[in-house]
Design a protein around this motif. Structure first.
Motif, mmCIF file in Angstrom:
data_model
loop_
_atom_site.group_PDB
_atom_site.id
_atom_site.type_symbol
_atom_site.label_atom_id
_atom_site.label_comp_id
_atom_site.label_asym_id
_atom_site.label_seq_id
_atom_site.Cartn_x
_atom_site.Cartn_y
_atom_site.Cartn_z
ATOM 1 N N LEU B 183 -11.391 104.307 -14.969
ATOM 2 C CA LEU B 183 -10.456 103.135 -14.721
ATOM 3 C C LEU B 183 -11.091 102.337 -13.614
ATOM 4 O O LEU B 183 -10.950 101.152 -13.404
ATOM 5 C CB LEU B 183 -8.980 103.465 -14.722
ATOM 6 C CG LEU B 183 -8.364 103.905 -15.975
ATOM 7 C CD1 LEU B 183 -7.090 104.378 -16.010
ATOM 8 C CD2 LEU B 183 -8.094 102.618 -17.107
ATOM 9 N N SER B 186 -13.793 100.410 -14.315
ATOM 10 C CA SER B 186 -13.694 99.595 -15.202
ATOM 11 C C SER B 186 -13.811 98.171 -14.750
ATOM 12 O O SER B 186 -13.414 97.951 -13.544
ATOM 13 C CB SER B 186 -12.522 99.545 -15.903
ATOM 14 O OG SER B 186 -12.588 100.940 -16.615
ATOM 15 N N ASP B 187 -14.450 97.311 -15.693
ATOM 16 C CA ASP B 187 -14.441 95.919 -15.347
ATOM 17 C C ASP B 187 -13.213 95.242 -15.470
ATOM 18 O O ASP B 187 -12.853 94.261 -14.595
ATOM 19 C CB ASP B 187 -15.426 95.260 -16.268
ATOM 20 C CG ASP B 187 -15.866 93.809 -15.926
ATOM 21 O OD1 ASP B 187 -16.799 93.697 -14.921
ATOM 22 O OD2 ASP B 187 -15.223 93.059 -16.448
ATOM 23 N N VAL B 189 -9.005 96.042 -16.468
ATOM 24 C CA VAL B 189 -7.994 97.204 -16.852
ATOM 25 C C VAL B 189 -6.761 96.441 -17.028
ATOM 26 O O VAL B 189 -6.161 95.496 -16.453
ATOM 27 C CB VAL B 189 -7.599 98.134 -15.426
ATOM 28 C CG1 VAL B 189 -6.480 99.083 -15.938
ATOM 29 C CG2 VAL B 189 -8.960 98.794 -15.374
ATOM 30 N N GLY B 308 -8.827 100.792 -20.005
ATOM 31 C CA GLY B 308 -10.140 100.130 -19.128
ATOM 32 C C GLY B 308 -11.112 99.660 -20.121
ATOM 33 O O GLY B 308 -11.350 100.124 -21.194
ATOM 34 N N PHE B 309 -11.843 98.910 -19.606
ATOM 35 C CA PHE B 309 -13.122 98.211 -20.441
ATOM 36 C C PHE B 309 -14.206 98.000 -19.328
ATOM 37 O O PHE B 309 -14.069 97.655 -18.233
ATOM 38 C CB PHE B 309 -12.612 96.876 -21.208
ATOM 39 C CG PHE B 309 -11.612 97.153 -22.079
ATOM 40 C CD1 PHE B 309 -11.616 97.068 -23.457
ATOM 41 C CD2 PHE B 309 -10.190 96.883 -21.485
ATOM 42 C CE1 PHE B 309 -10.806 97.484 -24.334
ATOM 43 C CE2 PHE B 309 -9.129 97.080 -22.568
ATOM 44 C CZ PHE B 309 -9.403 97.408 -23.987
ATOM 45 N N ASP B 310 -15.184 97.778 -20.138
ATOM 46 C CA ASP B 310 -16.656 97.682 -19.256
ATOM 47 C C ASP B 310 -16.718 96.247 -19.336
ATOM 48 O O ASP B 310 -16.150 95.864 -20.067
ATOM 49 C CB ASP B 310 -17.821 98.798 -19.502
ATOM 50 C CG ASP B 310 -18.286 98.412 -20.814
ATOM 51 O OD1 ASP B 310 -18.080 97.523 -21.534
ATOM 52 O OD2 ASP B 310 -19.256 99.090 -21.270
ATOM 53 N N THR B 316 -13.440 101.966 -21.637
ATOM 54 C CA THR B 316 -13.716 103.186 -20.822
ATOM 55 C C THR B 316 -12.835 104.376 -20.701
ATOM 56 O O THR B 316 -13.160 105.464 -20.599
ATOM 57 C CB THR B 316 -14.077 102.607 -19.592
ATOM 58 O OG1 THR B 316 -12.946 101.659 -19.092
ATOM 59 C CG2 THR B 316 -15.342 101.422 -19.467
#
Lengths: 162, 784, 294
Positions: B183, B186-187, B189, B308-310, B316
C-alpha cells in the motif's frame, strides 16, 4: 363455540363442512377438505400464496371467513386442470415451459390470479398482468419468466392456439 | 466385470472431448412441475399424519432478559392441551458448526433476541395450542439490549454470552504478502467504509416440522423444511440423545430456502421433543413473524477497506477490516466471517491481502447463511472501489476489471485455485450487449449505468465437522420394473436439483431424463449428501452420479457388446440404445441394441444391478486461520450491468434494466440457470433498494411481516437480459459449475455504480432508500 | 398469531336487518365489509369483537350511479375493483379511480370496499384524499335515519371517525365536477406496488372562464397527519393567479409548511415533508394542465 354446517361450492362440487365462525377459508380448504394446493405464506394478505377464485375473481383465502363464503363459486388450483382427463390447462403448461415455476409455493396463487385476469380480459397487456399479479410475491423467479408465461398464453389465446 | 471397458475407455473417452450431450444442456421443464402447478405436490405443512397434534411456540417479547420463572400449570389445565416443554427439556446446545454451538430449542435461563422461543405446547388443535400459550406465565428480568455491533464490542460489562468477552463470537486475521509495504508503494490508494444491511431470505413457505416418535421402536421420523437434512440429523441426535440410526429425516418439497432453511429450526426440535413425550405426531408450522424471529439472514457488515493500485491500475493490495453483526447466536457465523475474508481474492488478482474480522453478538435474531453468503458484502465494497479507481486513472470501469481479472489456472494468494474461468468473456458480453461504453458517463443527469462483476464457489472443500468421508454419494439401481432409480440425498429447495440430477444420470446412462426416478431428501432412503449450501450440488452430485452411472455402464457395455457382436470398448449408449461406434449392421446403420434388452439380459444372467459413486472435493491446504474456508473445487462467474433512473425530486431509484452474462461452465439445464440468475437479481435488487429488517434500540423487531419488510414485487423488476457465455469447465463432471449464488454478487454494486453515474454521488450504505438518495441530492445542491 | 378470537357471526339479508343488528349488538360488534383490514386486526388481536356483522354481500349496499351532469353515488360496499374499472368513474373522476387502483393488491381491491377503506380511517388510507378533493360526502345510516357529512369531517384521527354506535356508512356522494376543473392523485411509497403510502395527495383545480387563472383549488394530503389534511396555504397562494413555474415551487413549499407527518418504520417525518413538496408540484401542474383541457 357454536359450530355450524355450511355448504361450500368448490371446483363445481358441493362440500358440507362443519365450521365455527372463526374458521378461515384457507384453513377449511387445506385442513378439512384437503385442498392443500392453496398455500399459506403469511396469513396477512401480503403474499398472495393463498389466492383462490371466488366467483371468478382472485381472493385471499387467508382473510376470508369460511362462513362468509357460502353460496359462492370457489375455484382452487386443483380445479384448473381438466377434471376428467387431468390434462394441464394451457396456462399451467405455459408456466412450466417458460421456467416460471421454481419452488412452486407461489405458483397456485400466481396461476389463479392470472386466470382471473385473463377470464375478464383476454387481451391483457404487460401492464395489466403486472397490475393483476402485484399481490403475489415470489422469491425464486424474479417474476420475469412468470410475466413471459402469462404473456405467451395471452398471445396463444388471441391467435386461437389454445 | 467390466474391466475391459474401464481400462480401455480411459483412453477412448470420445464423449469427453466431443462434448456432445443429449440430456445435459436441455432446457427440460422441471420434473416436479406438473405436480406444482396443479397443487398436488406436498410441502411439509400439507401433510397430516394419523393422530397428529399441533404445537406452538411461545416467544419472548424482550430482546435480552433473564428468565426468572415459567409457570405453565394453567396451560396444562386447558382442555385439549397435551404437553408443555421449556428449556429444561432441551438443555443440550446445538448449532450447525458443532465446535461453537450455543443455541437451544427453547431458551435456557436467558433470551437473547426478540422472538426467541421460551416454551412450546402441544394440543389437539392449533386454536387450543394458541390459547394455551396465553396461559403460560413467564417472569422476565429485562436486561439492556445491544443492537449495534460497534457498541456491543465495547460492552464487556454487558455480555450476551457469559463466555464471550466483549461480545466477540470469534475473530480472525489473515495476512498474505506484505499489504502494508504494497500500500505504501502504491500509486493510488482508496480508503473507504461501507455498510451492508440486515436482510432475510423471505422464502414464501414458512418453516414447518412434523415429528413422529414411535415409542415401541424408539424411533423418530421427522418431516421438515430443511435444506441440510444431514446436519439437522446430527444435531437432533445430539439434543435428543438418540443415536442417528434411531432418527430418520424426510424432507418433503421445500418452498424456497436460499440458506434460510440451512439450519435446524426450533420447530424441528420442539416437535420432536413433544412427540417423544406424547408418542403421537406433532406438527409445528411457523407464522410469518416467527420466520422473521428465527431468520438467520444476511450478516450486516461494517467494512473498512483500503485498496491500492499501481500506476497502471493494477491492484496491489487490499486491506479489509470487517466488523460483522452476528445477532444473538453462532449459527453459520464463523463460516460466513471467513467467507468474507476469502471473497476478496477472486475474481481479480490481489497480490497482497490483510483481513481482520470480528463477528460480534448483538440482541437480534441470529444472522446466518443467505444466498451468496460472505460474498455480497465485500463485493459491494470492492466493485465500487474499482469504479473509483478507474475514474482516478481515467480508465473505463470495464478496462480496469479486464486488467485485473483472473484467468483459468490462477492460484490466489490464499491458495484458492481457479481451474476454469470465463470471467473476461462475461465482462465483454455485458458491455457489448448493453452498449455500456457508449452510455457510461454520457447519460443525462438522473440516468446512469453501472458495471460490476462477481463470482462464487461451486461447493466447499470441507465438512463442518472433522471428517474424511465423501460429501455426496449417489446410487443407481437398474431393474426391469422401474428402469433407472437414482438415490441421492441432495435437497431440492426450488432450484431444481432433482431435475438436474436426473439429467446428469440420463446423460451418462443414455436414457431419457424423464425416465429417471430420483429418490432424494431422505436420510434413510437416499444416500448420503451434506446438504444444499455453498452452491455445491451440481458439481458434487454430478461427480457422484457420473461415477455411479459409469459403473453401471461398465457392467452393461460388455453385455451389449456381446449382444451386438462388437468390442466392449467401442460401445456407446444414447436415447435408450446401446450402439457400436464402429460396426455397422443391416441397413448400413450402426449396430444397436435396446437398452432395456441389455438390462434384461444382464439381470437374468447376473442378478440385480446397483452401483454407487461418490464425490469428495479436492483439498488444498489453507495457510492461514480460516483460510480453507472459501476453497472450492471450482468457481462460477458473472458480470452485470444495471441501468437506473433516479427521480431527483423524490430520490426514488428505478432500475430499468439489468444485463447479465454468466459463466456457469456447461449449463446442465439452461432454463434453470436463467431462473437462478433472475432470482438472484431480484434478491440483490431488494437488498440494494428496499429490504431491511428494522430493530428498535430495545431490540424489538419493527417490521416482521411481508408488508413492512419490502421484498420486490412484480412491479419492481427491471427488464432482464441474461445470457450464458460459452464455457466448459474440464474439472467439472459435465463441465458445469454453480449458477445460483454467483449471479447475486454483482447486482448490488452494479446498481450503486449506476446511481453514481446518474447523479455523481457515491453511496456506501444499503439500502438505497429514496430518503437517503434525496438527502444526498439536496446536500449536493447546497454545496454547489 | 392467526387464530381469531371467538365471536358470533351475523349475516343480515337486508340493509334494514343490518342496521338493526348494528344497533342491537352495539360496540361489541364490528362490521365486515371486505375484511382485508378487519381480519388482519383480529388476527393480530388488536381488536377482539364479540360479534361480526357481515355486510359484504348486501346487494343493497353495492352499486355505482354515475350519470352525465349528476355527479356520482357509490354505495359503500361496492368493491374497490368495481370502482377502479368503472368506465364512467374513470372518465369523470380519474383521480379517484387511480387512487383506488394503487390501493393494496388486486386481491385486496377485489375484496375490499371504499366504505371499509374510509371507516378503517388509517392515516395512510388511499381514498380519503381524492374523495375530499372531489368534495365527496358520506351518508351514514342508522335505524333512526340518515345523516350526511363531508369526508374530512367524517375522518377524525388515526382509526377514529364520526361513526356512532348503531350506524353504518352506506354511501358516498360525489358532486359533478365543475366546468374547467380537473383532479389528480399521486402517492409515494418505497416499492412500486403493495405499499402503505409514505405520503399521498389529491389536487383539484378549477379554472376561470379564461381557462388560465385559477378559480379554486383544493389540495388534500394523506399520511402526513392523523387525518386527511386540507391545505389552506395552497389555495391562498394560487387562487386568482395563472400558474407559473415559480408558483409551482411556492405551492410545494406551502404544502410542505402545513404537513405534520410523523416518523415511523416506513419513512421519516423529514422525508415525508420533502415528498409532499414534490407531490404538490407535480399534481398542481398536472391538474392545472388537465383543467385547461377539460
Amino acid at each position: 363455540m357454536k359450530k355450524q354446517v355450511i355448504k361450500l361450492d368448490i371446483n363445481n362440487r358441493i362440500y358440507e363442512v362443519l365450521v365455527s365462525p372463526t374458521d378461515l377459508l384457507v384453513d377449511v380448504l387445506r385442513k378439512q377438505l384437503g385442498f392443500t394446493g392453496t398455500k399459506k405464506g403469511c396469513g396477512q394478505g401480503d403474499c398472495g400464496a393463498c389466492t383462490i377464485l371466488v366467483d371468478g375473481k382472485a381472493h385471499l383465502s387467508c382473510l376470508m371467513l369460511a362462513v362468509s363464503s357460502e353460496g359462492k363459486k370457489i375455484t382452487t388450483i386443483e380445479g384448473i386442470a381438466n377434471q376428467e382427463t387431468g390434462e394441464l390447462h394451457p396456462l399451467q403448461k405455459s408456466f412450466l415451459d417458460h421456467g416460471a415455476v421454481q419452488c412452486g409455493f407461489c405458483s397456485p396463487g400466481m396461476i389463479l390470479s392470472s386466470m382471473a385476469l385473463i377470464d375478464e380480459n383476454p387481451n391483457a397487456t404487460e401492464e395489466d398482468i403486472k397490475h393483476a399479479l402485484e399481490g403475489n410475491l415470489c422469491r425464486c423467479t424474479g417474476y420475469v419468466l412468470i410475466l413471459e408465461a402469462v404473456e405467451s398464453y395471452v398471445k396463444a389465446l388471441s391467435q386461437g392456439e389454445v | 466385470m467390466g474391466k475391459m471397458y474401464e481400462v480401455s475407455n480411459k483412453y477412448n473417452n470420445y464423449k469427453e472431448y466431443e462434448r456432445e450431450f443429449t440430456e445435459v444442456g436441455r432446457s427440460i421443464p422441471r420434473l416436479d412441475g406438473p405436480a406444482k402447478v396443479t397443487g398436488k405436490v406436498q410441502y411439509t405443512d400439507d401433510l397430516v399424519l394419523p393422530r397428529m397434534t399441533y404445537g406452538k411456540i411461545l416467544r419472548s417479547p424482550h430482546a435480552h432478559a433473564n428468565i426468572k420463572s415459567i409457570d405453565y400449570s394453567e396451560a396444562l389445565k386447558l382442555d385439549g392441551v397435551l404437553a408443555v416443554i421449556t428449556g429444561e427439556d432441551c438443555p443440550i446446545p446445538y448449532g450447525i458448526v458443532p465446535h461453537n454451538c450455543n443455541e437451544h430449542a427453547l431458551a435456557v435461563g436467558k433470551v437473547r433476541n426478540w422472538g426467541e422461543g421460551v416454551a412450546a405446547v402441544a394440543a389437539i388443535d392449533e386454536a387450543t395450542a394458541e390459547k394455551a400459550l396465553e396461559l403460560i406465565k413467564v417472569e422476565y428480568e429485562v436486561l439492556e439490549a445491544i443492537v449495534d455491533p460497534r457498541e456491543s464490542v465495547k460492552r464487556d460489562d454487558l455480555r450476551i454470552h457469559e463466555n464471550h468477552p466483549n461480545n466477540i463470537a470469534y475473530e480472525g486475521t489473515q495476512v498474505y504478502g506484505d499489504p502494508d509495504k504494497a500500500l505504501k508503494e502504491s500509486d493510488h490508494v482508496i480508503e473507504r467504509e461501507f455498510y451492508s444491511s440486515y436482510i432475510t431470505h423471505a422464502f414464501i413457505e414458512p418453516q414447518s416440522a412434523i415429528a413422529d416418535f414411535d415409542p415401541n421402536t424408539g424411533k423418530l421420523h421427522l418431516y421438515a423444511t430443511c435444506q441440510v437434512p444431514h446436519y439437522t440429523h446430527q444435531q437432533l441426535s445430539k439434543v435428543l440423545e438418540l443415536p442417528m440410526n434411531k432418527i430418520r429425516i424426510t424432507v418433503p418439497l421445500i418452498g424456497g430456502g436460499f440458506g434460510g432453511k440451512g439450519v435446524a429450526s426450533q420447530a424441528d426440535f420442539c416437535s420432536s421433543i413433544l412427540s417423544r413425550k406424547l408418542g403421537r405426531p406433532v406438527k409445528i408450522t411457523y407464522e410469518r413473524n416467527e420466520v422473521f424471529a428465527t431468520n438467520n439472514g444476511r450478516h450486516p457488515c461494517y467494512m473498512k477497506f483500503r485498496m491500492g493500485f499501481d500506476k497502471n491500475g493494477k491492484i496491489t493490495a487490499v486491506d479489509f477490516n470487517n466488523l460483522m453483526d452476528g445477532g444473538a447466536y453462532s449459527g453459520w457465523g464463523i463460516v460466513v466471517l471467513f467467507y468474507t475474508a476469502s471473497m476478496v481474492h477472486i475474481p481479480y488478482m490481489v497480490p497482497n491481502v490483510r483481513f481482520e474480522g470480528k463477528r460480534v453478538f448483538t440482541n437480534k435474531p441470529t444472522c446466518g447463511a443467505q444466498r451468496g453468503l460472505g460474498g455480497v458484502q465485500p463485493r459491494f465494497a470492492m466493485e465500487q472501489l474499482l469504479d473509483e479507481a478507474a475514474e482516478h486513472f481515467g480508465m473505463s470501469p470495464y478496462e480496469i476489471r479486464k486488467l485485473n481479472a483472473a484467468e483459468s489456472g490462477y492460484t490466489a494468494k490464499s491458495m484458492m485455485y481457479v481451474p476454469h474461468t470465463e470471467y473476461k468473456k462475461c465482462l465483454d458480453e455485458v458491455v457489448e450487449k448493453s452498449g455500456y461504453l457508449e452510455k457510461h458517463g454520457k447519460l443525462p443527469f438522473g440516468k446512469g449505468i453501472g458495471l460490476s462483476g462477481g463470482y462464487y464457489i461451486s461447493g466447499t472443500s470441507y465438512t463442518l465437522y472433522l471428517s474424511y468421508k465423501p460429501h455426496t454419494v449417489a446410487t443407481i439401481k437398474i431393474d426391469e420394473e422401474n428402469g433407472v432409480t437414482l438415490f441421492c440425498g441432495a435437497t431440492d429447495i426450488g432450484q431444481g436439483v432433482d431435475t438436474v440430477m436426473a439429467q446428469m444420470a440420463a446423460e451418462t446412462l443414455g436414457v431419457k431424463t424423464e425416465d429417471v426416478k430420483v429418490i432424494p431428501r431422505d436420510t434413510e432412503l437416499s444416500t448420503f449428501d451434506l446438504g444444499t449450501f455453498a452452491s455445491r450440488l451440481t458439481f458434487a452430485t454430478g461427480w457422484a452420479i457420473r461415477q455411479a452411472a459409469e459403473r453401471v455402464n461398465a457392467e452393461l457395455f460388455p453385455v451389449a457388446a456381446s449382444l451386438m457382436g462388437c468390442r466392449g470398448d467401442e460401445v456407446a449408449v444414447k436415447d435408450g440404445y446401446f450402439y457400436s461406434i464402429y460396426e455397422r449392421g443391416s441397413k448400413r446403420q450402426n449396430k444397436e441394441v435396446k437398452w432395456t434388452d441389455v438390462v434384461t439380459m444382464y439381470i437374468e444372467s447376473n442378478g440385480p444391478l446397483t452401483c454407487s459413486g461418490q464425490f469428495t472435493p479436492p483439498r488444498r491446504k489453507g495457510i492461514q486461520q480460516g483460510g480453507n474456508i472459501g476453497h472450492s473445487p471450482s468457481f462460477g462467474f458473472s458480470a452485470q450491468i444495471a441501468e437506473v433512473d433516479v427521480d431527483l425530486e423524490t430520490g426514488k431509484v428505478n432500475v430499468v434494466k439489468i444485463t447479465e452474462a454468466g459463466d456457469c461452465g456447461q449449463p446442465i439445464n439452461p432454463m434453470s440457470v436463467e431462473g437462478q440468475v433472475h432470482g438472484s437479481i431480484q434478491m440483490g435488487l431488494g437488498q440494494a433498494l428496499y429490504e431491511e429488517m428494522q430493530i428498535a434500540p430495545d431490540g424489538k423487531f419493527l417490521n416482521p411481516s411481508l408488508h413492512d419488510y419490502k421484498m420486490p414485487t412484480i412491479r419492481d423488476m427491471p427488464k432482464i437480459d441474461a445470457s450464458i457465455v460459452e464455457a466448459f469447465d474440464p474439472s467439472a463432471p459435465y463441465g458445469g459449475k454453480e449458477s445460483g449464488e454467483g449471479p447475486i454478487q454483482p447486482t448490488i454494486p452494479a446498481i450503486f455504480n449506476a446511481v453514481y453515474d446518474a447523479i455523481g454521488i457515491r453511496f456506501t450504505e444499503m439500502p438505497l432508500t429514496p430518503e437517503k438518495v434525496l438527502k444526498a441530492i439536496k446536500a449536493q445542491q447546497n454545496n454547489k | 398469531m392467526n387464530i381469531l378470537h371467538e365471536f358470533e357471526f351475523f349475516k343480515p339479508k337486508s340493509k334494514k336487518e343490518a342496521l338493526e343488528l348494528v344497533k342491537s349488538q352495539g360496540s361489541k360488534a364490528k362490521v365486515l365489509a371486505g375484511g382485508t383490514d378487519l381480519i388482519i386486526q383480529m388476527k393480530e388481536k388488536m381488536i377482539k369483537p364479540d360479534a361480526i356483522i357481515d355486510i359484504s354481500d348486501l346487494e343493497e349496499l353495492k352499486g355505482i350511479k354515475c350519470k352525465e351532469g349528476k355527479g356520482a353515488e357509490i354505495l359503500s360496499c361496492t368493491k374497490l375493483a368495481d370502482i377502479e374499472f368503472n368506465a364512467d368513474l374513470q372518465k369523470k373522476y380519474p383521480a379517484l379511480t387511480h387512487a383506488v387502483g394503487q390501493l393494496g393488491s388486486n386481491q385486496v381491491r377485489v375484496m375490499g370496499t371504499m366504505g371499509g377503506n374510509c371507516c378503517h380511517s388509517s392515516p395512510a388510507a388511499e381514498t380519503p384524499a381524492p374523495l375530499s378533493a372531489l368534495g365527496a360526502k358520506v351518508v351514514i345510516e342508522s335505524v333512526d335515519g340518515e345523516r350526511e357529512m363531508t369526508i374530512e369531517d367524517f375522518i377524525q384521527g388515526n382509526r377514529r371517525n364520526d361513526l356512532k354506535e348503531g350506524e353504518i356508512l352506506t354511501k358516498f356522494i360525489l358532486p359533478e365536477p365543475v366546468k374547467n376543473s380537473a383532479c389528480r392523485y399521486g402517492h409515494i411509497g418505497l416499492r412500486n406496488a403493495m405499499e402503505i403510502d409514505c405520503a399521498n395527495m389529491a389536487v383539484n383545480i378549477e379554472l376561470g372562464e379564461d381557462k388560465e387563472s385559477i378559480k379554486s383549488v383544493k389540495l388534500v394530503m394523506g399520511s402526513v397527519a392523523i387525518r386527511p389534511l386540507v391545505s389552506q396555504a395552497v389555495p391562498a397562494l394560487l387562487v386568482g393567479k395563472k400558474l407559473t413555474e415559480e408558483l409551482v415551487i411556492k405551492a410545494g413549499e406551502a404544502a410542505q409548511s402545513e404537513a405534520k407527518p410523523i416518523s415511523d418504520v416506513r419513512a421519516s417525518a423529514e422525508y415525508r415533508k420533502e415528498v409532499i413538496g414534490a407531490l404538490a408540484r407535480r399534481l398542481v401542474k398536472e391538474a392545472y394542465e388537465a383543467a385547461k383541457e377539460a
